[in-house]
Design a protein around this motif. Structure first.
Motif, PDB file in Angstrom:
ATOM      1  N   UNK A 127      15.506 -30.584 -16.034  1.00 38.44           N
ATOM      2  CA  UNK A 127      16.856 -31.024 -16.396  1.00 38.44           C
ATOM      3  C   UNK A 127      17.110 -32.498 -16.072  1.00 38.44           C
ATOM      4  N   UNK A 128      16.108 -33.183 -15.505  1.00 39.98           N
ATOM      5  CA  UNK A 128      16.260 -34.598 -15.138  1.00 39.98           C
ATOM      6  C   UNK A 128      17.459 -34.819 -14.200  1.00 39.98           C
ATOM      7  N   UNK A 129      17.580 -33.955 -13.208  1.00 41.76           N
ATOM      8  CA  UNK A 129      18.729 -34.026 -12.311  1.00 41.76           C
ATOM      9  C   UNK A 129      18.742 -35.309 -11.492  1.00 41.76           C
ATOM     10  N   UNK A 130      17.572 -35.781 -11.072  1.00 40.46           N
ATOM     11  CA  UNK A 130      17.529 -36.990 -10.249  1.00 40.46           C
ATOM     12  C   UNK A 130      17.993 -38.212 -11.042  1.00 40.46           C
ATOM     13  N   UNK A 131      17.522 -38.344 -12.273  1.00 38.71           N
ATOM     14  CA  UNK A 131      17.909 -39.490 -13.085  1.00 38.71           C
ATOM     15  C   UNK A 131      19.382 -39.421 -13.455  1.00 38.71           C
ATOM     16  N   UNK A 132      19.890 -38.211 -13.711  1.00 43.23           N
ATOM     17  CA  UNK A 132      21.303 -38.057 -14.034  1.00 43.23           C
ATOM     18  C   UNK A 132      22.176 -38.363 -12.821  1.00 43.23           C
ATOM     19  N   UNK A 133      21.719 -37.968 -11.641  1.00 45.36           N
ATOM     20  CA  UNK A 133      22.473 -38.260 -10.424  1.00 45.36           C
ATOM     21  C   UNK A 133      22.503 -39.758 -10.157  1.00 45.36           C
ATOM     22  N   UNK A 134      21.370 -40.436 -10.387  1.00 48.23           N
ATOM     23  CA  UNK A 134      21.329 -41.888 -10.217  1.00 48.23           C
ATOM     24  C   UNK A 134      22.273 -42.576 -11.189  1.00 48.23           C
ATOM     25  N   UNK A 135      22.286 -42.121 -12.440  1.00 52.71           N
ATOM     26  CA  UNK A 135      23.171 -42.702 -13.443  1.00 52.71           C
ATOM     27  C   UNK A 135      24.636 -42.525 -13.051  1.00 52.71           C
ATOM     28  N   UNK A 136      24.987 -41.356 -12.559  1.00 50.18           N
ATOM     29  CA  UNK A 136      26.370 -41.115 -12.127  1.00 50.18           C
ATOM     30  C   UNK A 136      26.735 -42.004 -10.947  1.00 50.18           C
ATOM     31  N   UNK A 137      25.783 -42.195 -10.027  1.00 48.95           N
ATOM     32  CA  UNK A 137      26.042 -43.041  -8.874  1.00 48.95           C
ATOM     33  C   UNK A 137      26.277 -44.492  -9.254  1.00 48.95           C
ATOM     34  N   UNK A 151      25.501 -44.171 -23.051  1.00 44.98           N
ATOM     35  CA  UNK A 151      24.702 -43.438 -22.072  1.00 44.98           C
ATOM     36  C   UNK A 151      23.771 -42.449 -22.760  1.00 44.98           C
ATOM     37  N   UNK A 152      24.224 -41.830 -23.833  1.00 44.13           N
ATOM     38  CA  UNK A 152      23.400 -40.856 -24.549  1.00 44.13           C
ATOM     39  C   UNK A 152      22.181 -41.508 -25.197  1.00 44.13           C
ATOM     40  N   UNK A 153      22.279 -42.804 -25.481  1.00 44.85           N
ATOM     41  CA  UNK A 153      21.159 -43.497 -26.131  1.00 44.85           C
ATOM     42  C   UNK A 153      20.103 -43.990 -25.148  1.00 44.85           C
ATOM     43  N   UNK A 154      20.376 -43.854 -23.848  1.00 47.74           N
ATOM     44  CA  UNK A 154      19.395 -44.294 -22.845  1.00 47.74           C
ATOM     45  C   UNK A 154      18.257 -43.288 -22.803  1.00 47.74           C
ATOM     46  N   UNK A 155      17.072 -43.753 -23.111  1.00 46.83           N
ATOM     47  CA  UNK A 155      15.910 -42.876 -23.119  1.00 46.83           C
ATOM     48  C   UNK A 155      15.101 -43.048 -21.841  1.00 46.83           C
ATOM     49  N   UNK A 156      14.463 -41.942 -21.420  1.00 45.16           N
ATOM     50  CA  UNK A 156      13.598 -41.963 -20.239  1.00 45.16           C
ATOM     51  C   UNK A 156      14.339 -42.560 -19.029  1.00 45.16           C
ATOM     52  N   UNK A 157      15.492 -41.997 -18.743  1.00 43.84           N
ATOM     53  CA  UNK A 157      16.291 -42.517 -17.630  1.00 43.84           C
ATOM     54  C   UNK A 157      15.483 -42.523 -16.339  1.00 43.84           C
ATOM     55  N   UNK A 158      15.522 -43.612 -15.591  1.00 38.85           N
ATOM     56  CA  UNK A 158      14.746 -43.679 -14.340  1.00 38.85           C
ATOM     57  C   UNK A 158      15.372 -42.799 -13.266  1.00 38.85           C
ATOM     58  N   UNK A 159      14.534 -42.228 -12.424  1.00 37.06           N
ATOM     59  CA  UNK A 159      15.020 -41.438 -11.291  1.00 37.06           C
ATOM     60  C   UNK A 159      15.203 -42.291 -10.054  1.00 37.06           C
ATOM     61  N   UNK A 160      14.703 -43.527 -10.119  1.00 33.62           N
ATOM     62  CA  UNK A 160      14.808 -44.427  -8.962  1.00 33.62           C
ATOM     63  C   UNK A 160      14.791 -45.867  -9.453  1.00 33.62           C
ATOM     64  N   UNK A 161      15.663 -46.685  -8.880  1.00 40.00           N
ATOM     65  CA  UNK A 161      15.702 -48.114  -9.188  1.00 40.00           C
ATOM     66  C   UNK A 161      15.665 -48.882  -7.866  1.00 40.00           C
ATOM     67  N   UNK A 162      14.690 -49.756  -7.649  1.00 39.47           N
ATOM     68  CA  UNK A 162      14.671 -50.552  -6.418  1.00 39.47           C
ATOM     69  C   UNK A 162      15.933 -51.398  -6.302  1.00 39.47           C
TER      70      UNK A 162
END
Length: 290
Positions: free
Chosen positions: A35-45, A81-92
């Motif tokens: 479900x890509x929960x980590x990347x979705x959580x990062x995006x929400x943050x 936001x829907x057009x963002x592909x391969x959302x990262x799960x972590x950003x330095x």
């Protein structure tokens, strides 16, 4: 000192807790990855940090996710936001800070007009925050980048804490379903092992943290758990069974590594641990001939 029965019972219970924790966490991680929960959580943050509900905050969010520093796997052309592909799960944090500076500058020639670009922000809260950070950096770009990175780390710390609480809640629910579904009742297990401590003889407890979820489940079947081929609805109303399932599920919150480390300690205490490597050979002295 513990006697053998106490150790055998403790080893059996701890292996049970470790196995359930490993199974629950493996299921959760598989679902979270799907479900890509980590990347979705990062995006929400990040959306909360930038107040992306506003038009200008949304523009900054898109600029950051279209920046190769923050999102190297993106195509750089996302408008929503829907057009963002391969959302990262972590950003330095350093990359986020540079991407935000790039979004504020608009063009590289405006590097000396960064403060004026901040003043043009319509979001009062975000503008005040960035202005304070810029003043704290005394107008130095490198210091401003550091301040942005620190701000990002603080915000992501809160996001990480919220994600951890959510994951623990779901791991508990999954562990409870596993405990009830396979009748892993630690109260019944304790009673049975106390009367028959030799029941753990088939356990390969020396494998420890190297066990996979499927292997842990297979090993778990060697213990006195399960429904013996038939599910009994009446057991759902037995207080001792309910308590046993809840304790088993609650113990999983400590995590599989914790229980496996404790298991290794008890195995060494029992005297069946691995022998130390590179042990010097014993020297024998023979009487000299006279």
């Amino acid at each position: 000192m513990f006697n053998s029965t106490v150790l055998e019972v403790a080893i059996g219970l701890i292996f049970c807790f470790a196995s359930v924790a490993l199974i629950a966490s493996s299921i959760y991680e598989a679902v979270a990855s799907w479900l890509n929960l980590r990347s979705k959580t990062l995006l929400c943050g990040i959306s909360e940090l930038l107040n992306a509900e506003t038009s200008q905050g949304h523009e900054l969010l898109m600029s950051i996710y279209n920046d190769a520093l923050a999102h190297p796997a993106g195509n750089g052309t996302a408008t929503t936001v829907k057009n963002i592909r391969n959302k990262p799960a972590y950003i330095p944090s350093k990359n986020f800070a540079l991407a935000l500076i790039h979004a504020l500058q608009k063009t590289p020639e405006q590097i000396d007009k960064l403060e004026s670009a901040i003043d043009l922000l319509k979001d009062e809260q975000l503008r005040a925050l960035l202005k304070n950070l810029y003043r704290k950096a005394e107008g130095n770009l490198h210091n401003f980048q550091h301040e942005l990175a620190t701000w990002f780390d603080t915000g992501m710390g809160r996001v990480s804490g919220a994600y951890k609480k959510q994951s623990q809640m779901w791991c508990f629910i999954i562990a409870l379903i596993v405990a009830v579904g396979f009748n892993i009742d630690c109260v019944h297990l304790f009673k049975t092992l106390w009367l028959h401590p030799a029941s753990i003889a088939q356990l390969s407890v020396s494998e420890g943290n190297s066990l996979l979820a499927t292997q842990a489940y297979a090993q778990l079947q060697t213990l006195p758990v399960g429904w013996n081929g038939q599910f009994e609805w009446s057991m759902l109303l037995v207080p001792s069974s309910v308590v046993g399932w809840l304790v088993t599920a609650s113990a999983s919150l400590f995590g599989a590594p914790f229980w496996f480390d404790l298991l290794k300690l008890l195995v060494r205490l029992r005297g069946t641990g691995t022998k130390p490597e590179n042990e010097p050979p014993q020297q024998t002295t023979e009487p000299k001939a006279h």
